[in-house]
Scaffold this active site. Structure first.
Site, PDB file in Angstrom:
ATOM      1  N   GLU A 138      54.242  33.120  47.732  1.00 42.90           N
ATOM      2  CA  GLU A 138      53.563  34.239  48.384  1.00 42.90           C
ATOM      3  C   GLU A 138      53.961  35.553  47.706  1.00 42.90           C
ATOM      4  O   GLU A 138      53.131  36.437  47.506  1.00 42.90           O
ATOM      5  CB  GLU A 138      53.897  34.226  49.889  1.00 42.90           C
ATOM      6  CG  GLU A 138      53.383  35.390  50.699  1.00 42.90           C
ATOM      7  CD  GLU A 138      51.873  35.591  50.639  1.00 42.90           C
ATOM      8  OE1 GLU A 138      51.148  34.726  50.139  1.00 42.90           O
ATOM      9  OE2 GLU A 138      51.432  36.670  51.079  1.00 42.90           O
ATOM     10  N   ARG A 187      35.514  43.909  52.277  1.00 42.92           N
ATOM     11  CA  ARG A 187      34.775  42.686  51.980  1.00 42.92           C
ATOM     12  C   ARG A 187      34.163  42.696  50.575  1.00 42.92           C
ATOM     13  O   ARG A 187      33.557  41.710  50.150  1.00 42.92           O
ATOM     14  CB  ARG A 187      33.650  42.502  53.001  1.00 42.92           C
ATOM     15  CG  ARG A 187      34.140  42.397  54.422  1.00 42.92           C
ATOM     16  CD  ARG A 187      32.980  42.253  55.377  1.00 42.92           C
ATOM     17  NE  ARG A 187      32.233  41.060  55.087  1.00 42.92           N
ATOM     18  CZ  ARG A 187      32.532  39.844  55.538  1.00 42.92           C
ATOM     19  NH1 ARG A 187      33.575  39.685  56.315  1.00 42.92           N
ATOM     20  NH2 ARG A 187      31.795  38.811  55.221  1.00 42.92           N
ATOM     21  N   CYS A 202      30.687  40.460  50.659  1.00 47.46           N
ATOM     22  CA  CYS A 202      29.801  41.564  51.021  1.00 47.46           C
ATOM     23  C   CYS A 202      29.927  41.929  52.496  1.00 47.46           C
ATOM     24  O   CYS A 202      30.352  41.115  53.313  1.00 47.46           O
ATOM     25  CB  CYS A 202      28.343  41.251  50.743  1.00 47.46           C
ATOM     26  SG  CYS A 202      28.056  40.677  49.072  1.00 47.46           S
ATOM     27  N   HIS A 211      62.429  22.301  33.638  1.00 43.11           N
ATOM     28  CA  HIS A 211      61.419  21.326  33.201  1.00 43.11           C
ATOM     29  C   HIS A 211      60.246  22.007  32.509  1.00 43.11           C
ATOM     30  O   HIS A 211      59.165  21.431  32.422  1.00 43.11           O
ATOM     31  CB  HIS A 211      60.933  20.512  34.402  1.00 43.11           C
ATOM     32  CG  HIS A 211      62.031  19.713  35.041  1.00 43.11           C
ATOM     33  ND1 HIS A 211      62.630  18.648  34.424  1.00 43.11           N
ATOM     34  CD2 HIS A 211      62.671  19.875  36.216  1.00 43.11           C
ATOM     35  CE1 HIS A 211      63.579  18.166  35.196  1.00 43.11           C
ATOM     36  NE2 HIS A 211      63.628  18.901  36.296  1.00 43.11           N
ATOM     37  N   LYS A 249      38.466  41.010  51.066  1.00 39.65           N
ATOM     38  CA  LYS A 249      39.351  40.566  52.136  1.00 39.65           C
ATOM     39  C   LYS A 249      38.932  39.232  52.730  1.00 39.65           C
ATOM     40  O   LYS A 249      39.746  38.360  52.978  1.00 39.65           O
ATOM     41  CB  LYS A 249      39.378  41.649  53.215  1.00 39.65           C
ATOM     42  CG  LYS A 249      40.271  41.333  54.389  1.00 39.65           C
ATOM     43  CD  LYS A 249      41.714  41.589  54.043  1.00 39.65           C
ATOM     44  CE  LYS A 249      42.648  41.172  55.151  1.00 39.65           C
ATOM     45  NZ  LYS A 249      44.004  40.945  54.605  1.00 39.65           N
ATOM     46  N   GLU A 270      48.212  40.104  42.760  1.00 39.33           N
ATOM     47  CA  GLU A 270      46.917  40.612  43.228  1.00 39.33           C
ATOM     48  C   GLU A 270      46.874  42.127  43.335  1.00 39.33           C
ATOM     49  O   GLU A 270      45.820  42.714  43.154  1.00 39.33           O
ATOM     50  CB  GLU A 270      46.471  39.939  44.530  1.00 39.33           C
ATOM     51  CG  GLU A 270      47.266  40.272  45.745  1.00 39.33           C
ATOM     52  CD  GLU A 270      46.799  39.503  46.982  1.00 39.33           C
ATOM     53  OE1 GLU A 270      45.605  39.222  47.104  1.00 39.33           O
ATOM     54  OE2 GLU A 270      47.657  39.204  47.820  1.00 39.33           O
ATOM     55  N   TRP A 299      30.013  42.482  46.945  1.00 40.63           N
ATOM     56  CA  TRP A 299      30.988  41.807  46.088  1.00 40.63           C
ATOM     57  C   TRP A 299      30.166  40.831  45.267  1.00 40.63           C
ATOM     58  O   TRP A 299      29.651  39.851  45.789  1.00 40.63           O
ATOM     59  CB  TRP A 299      32.021  41.088  46.956  1.00 40.63           C
ATOM     60  CG  TRP A 299      33.114  40.439  46.176  1.00 40.63           C
ATOM     61  CD1 TRP A 299      34.195  41.055  45.604  1.00 40.63           C
ATOM     62  CD2 TRP A 299      33.263  39.038  45.908  1.00 40.63           C
ATOM     63  NE1 TRP A 299      34.986  40.121  44.993  1.00 40.63           N
ATOM     64  CE2 TRP A 299      34.451  38.883  45.154  1.00 40.63           C
ATOM     65  CE3 TRP A 299      32.521  37.907  46.219  1.00 40.63           C
ATOM     66  CZ2 TRP A 299      34.899  37.644  44.720  1.00 40.63           C
ATOM     67  CZ3 TRP A 299      32.964  36.669  45.784  1.00 40.63           C
ATOM     68  CH2 TRP A 299      34.150  36.549  45.046  1.00 40.63           C
ATOM     69  N   ASN A 311      24.580  38.792  53.369  1.00 43.09           N
ATOM     70  CA  ASN A 311      25.938  38.388  53.036  1.00 43.09           C
ATOM     71  C   ASN A 311      25.939  36.868  52.984  1.00 43.09           C
ATOM     72  O   ASN A 311      25.429  36.228  53.889  1.00 43.09           O
ATOM     73  CB  ASN A 311      26.896  38.906  54.123  1.00 43.09           C
ATOM     74  CG  ASN A 311      28.253  38.253  54.052  1.00 43.09           C
ATOM     75  OD1 ASN A 311      28.736  37.931  52.974  1.00 43.09           O
ATOM     76  ND2 ASN A 311      28.854  38.037  55.204  1.00 43.09           N
ATOM     77  N   GLY A 312      26.508  36.317  51.911  1.00 46.02           N
ATOM     78  CA  GLY A 312      26.553  34.863  51.792  1.00 46.02           C
ATOM     79  C   GLY A 312      25.979  34.436  50.452  1.00 46.02           C
ATOM     80  O   GLY A 312      25.893  35.249  49.521  1.00 46.02           O
ATOM     81  N   LYS A 351      51.351  38.111  45.919  1.00 48.62           N
ATOM     82  CA  LYS A 351      51.267  39.529  46.296  1.00 48.62           C
ATOM     83  C   LYS A 351      51.381  40.403  45.056  1.00 48.62           C
ATOM     84  O   LYS A 351      50.613  41.331  44.860  1.00 48.62           O
ATOM     85  CB  LYS A 351      52.418  39.831  47.245  1.00 48.62           C
ATOM     86  CG  LYS A 351      52.254  40.452  48.554  1.00 48.62           C
ATOM     87  CD  LYS A 351      51.268  40.073  49.581  1.00 48.62           C
ATOM     88  CE  LYS A 351      50.108  39.218  49.286  1.00 48.62           C
ATOM     89  NZ  LYS A 351      49.579  38.469  50.401  1.00 48.62           N
TER      90      LYS A 351
HETATM   91  C1  F6R Z   1      46.016  37.249  49.639  1.00 41.56           C
HETATM   92  C2  F6R Z   1      44.975  36.976  50.612  1.00 41.56           C
HETATM   93  C3  F6R Z   1      44.121  35.777  50.397  1.00 41.56           C
HETATM   94  C4  F6R Z   1      43.754  35.149  51.747  1.00 41.56           C
HETATM   95  C5  F6R Z   1      42.742  34.014  51.539  1.00 41.56           C
HETATM   96  C6  F6R Z   1      42.438  33.298  52.834  1.00 41.56           C
HETATM   97  O1  F6R Z   1      46.754  38.369  49.993  1.00 41.56           O
HETATM   98  O2  F6R Z   1      44.787  37.700  51.544  1.00 41.56           O
HETATM   99  O3  F6R Z   1      44.731  34.843  49.560  1.00 41.56           O
HETATM  100  O4  F6R Z   1      44.908  34.671  52.345  1.00 41.56           O
HETATM  101  O5  F6R Z   1      41.574  34.539  50.999  1.00 41.56           O
HETATM  102  O6  F6R Z   1      41.936  34.166  53.793  1.00 41.56           O
HETATM  103  P1  F6R Z   1      41.986  33.822  55.332  1.00 41.56           P
HETATM  104  O7  F6R Z   1      43.419  33.784  55.745  1.00 41.56           O
HETATM  105  O8  F6R Z   1      41.221  34.925  55.994  1.00 41.56           O
HETATM  106  O9  F6R Z   1      41.339  32.485  55.493  1.00 41.56           O
END
Ligand code: F6R
Length: 608
Positions: free
Chosen positions: A481, A27, A2, A504, A603, A488, A74, A99-100, A485
């Site tokens: 990674e 967020r 949020c 395996h 994010k 997501e 969120w 938020n939280g 990407k």
């Molecule tokens: C994926 C992504 C997330 C963040 C994860 C950690 O693209 O952005 O997997 O990497 O939520 O976030 P931070 O780096 O802000 O601790």
């Protein structure tokens, strides 16, 4: 997660709140709302969906007033709905944004219900509104009521509170969730993140855990967790506002991919000179700490965890000391063994990720020292670590992390060099590594020139439902990674394997509908990887290979190859990442998904 924003000003605040929410949408974005105090009454508007839905509602029903709070949600407790959207109210005169997560909201809610409070939402936040009201009924002032309420809350929170009887005051408090105060001239603001307030101020005050602040238009009073008046420093925002704008790019993600050459420069700036690392960049205490490090424990989440996995290969190869890597959500909840001389290295773009922060807090007293590699100066992770290194990537708005990852890798190589100095990494090797890093801006620019062929390749994925990513050695985390990407932002189910693991189990999945993406550098593992790729071809699987040099792998039927320019081998993890970012981006665009704000994500994950 949020996002919250609040304002007290001489001018109407609804527009400021809406713009702030737009900037906080990263967020969370399943509903949005605001409450504004006008002529002694609180008016509240809430809408399900993105901030634009709230903006449209505000057009129909303008909210006047000089004091207000707003929220983009969120969902954690209760589905996305208008009832569950913030602000939440107790009666008609008190509104709260949060938020939280309030972990003990259920017993609190039961108590409040027994005392006659009626709940209109399924959220944990509504208990905060009613607890505040209850304390006010006991005759406390709003500040006292907020302090009293905070003592009853378990979990993490950042709060914004307004009351119709206090038209000159915006109250805020934080514990465990991010919150900044924006300091204006004759007006003041709160938000979950500085970005939200850049149109109105570039001066910010960060609250400590347990602080309460009372904002009036021309003054800010802060009380610490013990209720003592305290001063908190005001800092000026460091990055240009332009970073928060999309410019000519269709999406923030694409803009952030294209920013990487410049970001590579920024992360090196002031950290290296004449072929040497300037260790002071980690802080004045860093050298003494590095002298005593015997092993490294890396803790992070998501993309940052993948960066940590790359660092494990580097540290064990170039420094020769053990390096463990673990996702924070696991690490924080198990009895971890931390041998003497352990450096705890946390990695985070935001510096506010709840699991990473909790992991740090859990073990900080049991390790030699803590180092945070982070993109947000002043974030909780940075403030609570002994030493830190900023990645200087600038604000990252796209939910899918791109430039934050590659800048973390550079910062991790600098850390590897700092540690290596104590373990036999000679000056020549250091100079060679730094010379390689200095080539990154040019190299990444060359890699961006592959955008056209990668876009063409992306067409093969538009109808697919699954994909496998393969890599070996230091490129295994890069494959992970790449898979993250793709899943997501395009919602294609993607998994990564170390190529040697294929036979395996996962090979059973390979057929013509399972595209296999491989990252194939020119190194000792290439022949082994080629053998793994043959295993895929033999089962009818279509291969998409990012190859480190012309000679290594050639296209043939069912094998699509994109050759990367020649580069020093140590740069492989950074260089091979960029084409995978572009591939995911173009697949997502073809599929028509919401690239910058993919479904169900946010994010900055400031909840468990
Ligand atoms: C994926 C992504 C997330 C963040 C994860 C950690 O693209 O952005 O997997 O990497 O939520 O976030 P931070 O780096 O802000 O601790």
């Amino acid at each position: 997660m949020c996002g919250i924003v609040g304002a007290i000003a001489a001018r109407p605040v609804a527009g400021i709140l809406l713009e702030g929410l737009r900037r906080l949408e990263y967020r969370g974005y399943d509903s949005a709302g605001m409450a504004v105090l006008d002529q002694g009454q609180i008016s509240r508007l809430r809408r399900i969906g993105k901030v634009q839905a709230l903006a449209d509602a505000c057009e129909q029903q303008p909210l006047a007033g000089h004091l207000g709070i707003a929220h983009t949600r969120w969902a954690t407790h209760g589905k996305p709905s208008e009832q569950n959207a913030h602000p939440h109210m107790s009666g008609e005169r008190l509104a709260v944004v949060h938020n939280g997560i309030i972990e003990n909201f259920e017993p609190l809610k039961r108590d409040l219900q027994q005392q006659g409070y009626t709940f209109t939402s399924e959220t944990d936040t509504e208990v905060v509104a009613h607890l505040l009201d209850q304390e006010l009924q006991h005759g406390l002032t709003l500040v006292e009521a907020l302090r009293q309420t905070m003592t009853q809350l378990e979990g993490a929170f950042a709060l914004g509170v307004i009351h119709a009887d206090l038209p000159e005051q915006l109250l805020t408090a934080r514990k465990g969730s991010p919150l900044v105060i924006g300091v204006g001239i004759g007006e003041n603001f709160i938000a979950s993140d500085q970005l939200a307030l850049l149109p109105v101020t570039d001066r910010f005050m960060f609250l400590e855990d347990g602080d309460i602040a009372v904002l009036e238009a021309d003054q800010i009073r802060v009380l610490d967790a013990q209720g003592q008046a305290v001063e908190r420093a005001v800092t000026t925002f460091e990055h240009g506002q332009a970073s928060a704008e999309k410019g000519e790019f269709r999406h923030f993600m694409l803009k952030e991919i294209y920013e990487q050459p410049r970001v590579m420069q920024a992360v090196l700036e002031g950290r290296v000179a004449s072929g040497h690392l300037l260790e002071q960049a980690f802080g004045s205490e860093a050298s003494a700490i590095f002298d005593q490090v015997k092993q490294v424990q890396i803790v992070a989440c998501g993309t940052s965890y993948h960066a940590g996995m790359v660092a494990k290969y580097w540290i064990e190869e170039l420094v020769g000391i053990p390096c463990m890597v673990e996702v924070a959500s696991e690490f924080r909840y198990r009895p971890v063994v931390l041998p003497e001389g352990t450096l705890l290295l946390t990695l985070s773009q935001s510096g506010e990720t709840a699991d990473s922060l909790a992991a740090l807090r859990e073990v900080k007293d049991r390790v030699l020292a803590t180092l945070a590699i982070c993109n947000v100066p002043g974030s909780s992770l940075v403030r609570e670590s002994d030493i830190s290194l900023m990645t200087n990537a600038g604000p990252e708005i796209g939910v899918a992390s791109t430039k934050a990852f590659t800048s973390q890798l550079v910062a991790l190589m600098l850390t590897t060099i700092a540690l290596g100095r104590r373990h036999g990494l000679g000056r020549d090797k250091e100079a060679e590594l730094i010379a390689a890093l200095e080539q990154l801006p040019v190299l990444l620019q060359q890699l961006l020139a592959l955008d056209g062929p990668i876009e063409a390749m992306s067409a093969h994925f538009a109808e697919k439902h699954h994909a496998l990513f393969l890599g070996r050695n230091v490129l295994y985390p890069v494959a992970m990674e790449g898979a993250l990407k793709l899943k997501e932002i395009s919602y294609i189910h993607a998994e990564a394997y170390p190529a040697g693991e294929l036979k395996h189990g996962p090979l059973a999945l390979v057929d013509k509908d399972m595209p296999v993406i491989a990252v194939a550098p020119r190194n000792g593992m290439l022949d082994k990887l080629k053998a793994n790729l043959q295993e895929v071809r033999a089962r009818g699987g279509e291969l998409f290979v990012f190859a480190g040099c012309e000679e290594s792998i050639q296209p043939e039927e069912g094998v699509h190859v994109i050759h990367l320019p020649a580069m020093p081998q140590v740069l492989d993890p950074i260089a091979f990442t960029l084409p995978l970012q572009l591939l995911s981006y173009h697949v997502a665009v073809l599929k028509g998904t919401d690239v910058d704000q993919p479904r169900n994500l946010a994010k900055s994950v400031t909840v468990e």
